[in-house]
Motif scaffolding. Sequence first.
Motif, PDB file in Angstrom:
ATOM      1  N   PRO A  77       0.543  -1.451   0.039  1.00 20.66           N
ATOM      2  CA  PRO A  77       0.295  -0.457  -0.018  1.00 20.66           C
ATOM      3  C   PRO A  77       0.637   1.257   0.226  1.00 20.66           C
ATOM      4  O   PRO A  77       2.179   1.489   0.480  1.00 20.66           O
ATOM      5  CB  PRO A  77      -1.084   0.054   1.306  1.00 20.66           C
ATOM      6  CG  PRO A  77       0.341  -0.934   2.151  1.00 20.66           C
ATOM      7  CD  PRO A  77       0.769  -1.770   1.387  1.00 20.66           C
ATOM      8  N   LEU A  78       0.266   2.188  -0.470  1.00 25.50           N
ATOM      9  CA  LEU A  78       0.781   3.529  -0.794  1.00 25.50           C
ATOM     10  C   LEU A  78       0.091   4.627  -0.825  1.00 25.50           C
ATOM     11  O   LEU A  78      -0.774   4.762  -1.994  1.00 25.50           O
ATOM     12  CB  LEU A  78       2.048   3.703  -1.433  1.00 25.50           C
ATOM     13  CG  LEU A  78       2.804   5.063  -2.209  1.00 25.50           C
ATOM     14  CD1 LEU A  78       3.627   5.230  -1.398  1.00 25.50           C
ATOM     15  CD2 LEU A  78       3.147   4.837  -3.412  1.00 25.50           C
ATOM     16  N   PRO A  79      -0.294   5.845  -0.084  1.00 26.98           N
ATOM     17  CA  PRO A  79      -1.173   6.417  -0.267  1.00 26.98           C
ATOM     18  C   PRO A  79      -1.134   7.312  -1.727  1.00 26.98           C
ATOM     19  O   PRO A  79      -0.334   6.943  -2.205  1.00 26.98           O
ATOM     20  CB  PRO A  79      -0.752   7.875   0.462  1.00 26.98           C
ATOM     21  CG  PRO A  79      -0.591   6.743   1.959  1.00 26.98           C
ATOM     22  CD  PRO A  79       0.455   6.020   0.608  1.00 26.98           C
ATOM     23  N   ASP A  80      -2.630   8.344  -1.963  1.00 25.77           N
ATOM     24  CA  ASP A  80      -2.195   9.127  -3.305  1.00 25.77           C
ATOM     25  C   ASP A  80      -1.137  10.026  -3.511  1.00 25.77           C
ATOM     26  O   ASP A  80      -0.676  10.348  -1.736  1.00 25.77           O
ATOM     27  CB  ASP A  80      -3.547   9.694  -4.122  1.00 25.77           C
ATOM     28  CG  ASP A  80      -4.526   8.151  -3.235  1.00 25.77           C
ATOM     29  OD1 ASP A  80      -4.715   7.577  -3.871  1.00 25.77           O
ATOM     30  OD2 ASP A  80      -6.242   9.095  -3.141  1.00 25.77           O
ATOM     31  N   PRO A  81      -0.589  10.642  -4.105  1.00 24.57           N
ATOM     32  CA  PRO A  81      -0.170  11.371  -4.112  1.00 24.57           C
ATOM     33  C   PRO A  81      -0.454  12.575  -3.334  1.00 24.57           C
ATOM     34  O   PRO A  81      -1.186  12.585  -3.551  1.00 24.57           O
ATOM     35  CB  PRO A  81       0.030  11.913  -5.804  1.00 24.57           C
ATOM     36  CG  PRO A  81      -0.171  10.437  -6.102  1.00 24.57           C
ATOM     37  CD  PRO A  81      -1.233   9.759  -5.248  1.00 24.57           C
ATOM     38  N   PRO A 116       1.549  -7.023   0.293  1.00 24.93           N
ATOM     39  CA  PRO A 116       2.148  -5.897   0.077  1.00 24.93           C
ATOM     40  C   PRO A 116       2.643  -6.554  -1.085  1.00 24.93           C
ATOM     41  O   PRO A 116       2.991  -7.740  -1.420  1.00 24.93           O
ATOM     42  CB  PRO A 116       3.893  -5.871   1.508  1.00 24.93           C
ATOM     43  CG  PRO A 116       2.497  -6.254   2.683  1.00 24.93           C
ATOM     44  CD  PRO A 116       2.100  -6.855   1.937  1.00 24.93           C
ATOM     45  N   HIS A 117       2.253  -5.603  -1.686  1.00 23.05           N
ATOM     46  CA  HIS A 117       3.120  -6.240  -2.951  1.00 23.05           C
ATOM     47  C   HIS A 117       3.531  -4.858  -4.101  1.00 23.05           C
ATOM     48  O   HIS A 117       3.634  -3.583  -3.865  1.00 23.05           O
ATOM     49  CB  HIS A 117       2.318  -6.756  -4.082  1.00 23.05           C
ATOM     50  CG  HIS A 117       0.712  -6.088  -4.415  1.00 23.05           C
ATOM     51  ND1 HIS A 117      -0.288  -6.141  -3.544  1.00 23.05           N
ATOM     52  CD2 HIS A 117       0.579  -5.133  -5.023  1.00 23.05           C
ATOM     53  CE1 HIS A 117      -1.138  -5.251  -3.431  1.00 23.05           C
ATOM     54  NE2 HIS A 117      -0.922  -4.503  -4.983  1.00 23.05           N
ATOM     55  N   ASP A 118       3.941  -4.949  -5.281  1.00 27.36           N
ATOM     56  CA  ASP A 118       4.017  -3.779  -6.550  1.00 27.36           C
ATOM     57  C   ASP A 118       3.390  -3.570  -7.235  1.00 27.36           C
ATOM     58  O   ASP A 118       3.166  -4.409  -8.270  1.00 27.36           O
ATOM     59  CB  ASP A 118       5.601  -3.864  -6.495  1.00 27.36           C
ATOM     60  CG  ASP A 118       7.046  -3.903  -6.092  1.00 27.36           C
ATOM     61  OD1 ASP A 118       6.573  -3.536  -5.057  1.00 27.36           O
ATOM     62  OD2 ASP A 118       8.157  -3.370  -6.462  1.00 27.36           O
ATOM     63  N   TYR A 119       3.336  -2.653  -7.546  1.00 25.83           N
ATOM     64  CA  TYR A 119       1.786  -2.204  -8.786  1.00 25.83           C
ATOM     65  C   TYR A 119       2.541  -2.058 -10.052  1.00 25.83           C
ATOM     66  O   TYR A 119       3.436  -0.021  -9.969  1.00 25.83           O
ATOM     67  CB  TYR A 119       1.226  -1.251  -7.886  1.00 25.83           C
ATOM     68  CG  TYR A 119       0.039  -0.120  -8.871  1.00 25.83           C
ATOM     69  CD1 TYR A 119      -0.767  -1.674  -9.987  1.00 25.83           C
ATOM     70  CD2 TYR A 119      -0.474   0.831  -9.145  1.00 25.83           C
ATOM     71  CE1 TYR A 119      -1.950  -1.143 -10.632  1.00 25.83           C
ATOM     72  CE2 TYR A 119      -0.797   1.244 -10.143  1.00 25.83           C
ATOM     73  CZ  TYR A 119      -1.575   0.370 -10.678  1.00 25.83           C
ATOM     74  OH  TYR A 119      -2.498   0.868 -11.970  1.00 25.83           O
TER      75      TYR A 119
END
Length: 203
Positions: A77-81, A116-119
């Motif tokens: 996961p990663l927050p939006d810009p 977790p993973h890469d998108y």
Amino acid sequence: MTTQVRTASATDAATIAYVVATAFHPLDVTRWLIPDPQERANRFPHYARILIDHAFEHGTIHITTDLNAVAVWLPHPLPDPPSYATKLAYACGVWTPRFQLLDQAMHHAHPQDLGPHDYLAFLAVMPQYQGQGCGAALLDHHHNYLDEHGRAAYLEASNTHSRKLYTHHGYTDCAPPLDLHYQGEPMYPMWRQPPTPGNNRLA
């Protein structure tokens, strides 16, 4: 001739945005997002820069040394810009609602419970170099890293042609195609599980 790949730097940002916009220009989904060809050519690089700049901050971008193909990866996961809504409106203008619908559809399809993973936000090859192994080289380059770390990957294939490429590289369908009610090929959510130790499956 072997395709050479390197990690991109921020000085490559404009080139990366141009490659993404040029490669994505004829896709059915992109034509729906911005129907007017000139508007699409003018605006899509600005849209791409939102995720490209975010990837320079938090992810990984690989580019072929001839600058004709790029892969933009973000960890999840990663927050939006930061200020995403404002940046999207500035980049996309009157077409912003369609980009918002795309965001909603992609978010709905994106697996949230598989860890977790890469998108892969963008895999783009300049039209005159497509079909020559550039995209495969970029995939292999990052998949080697993912497999070493036991990390999965996720993407949305833009059409059946790219879906075949991703299938060859270990991706499988993981959700129904995105339903955005436009004429043309849908986008296909796909997931790649890393090989288990001792499994010699190709990346």
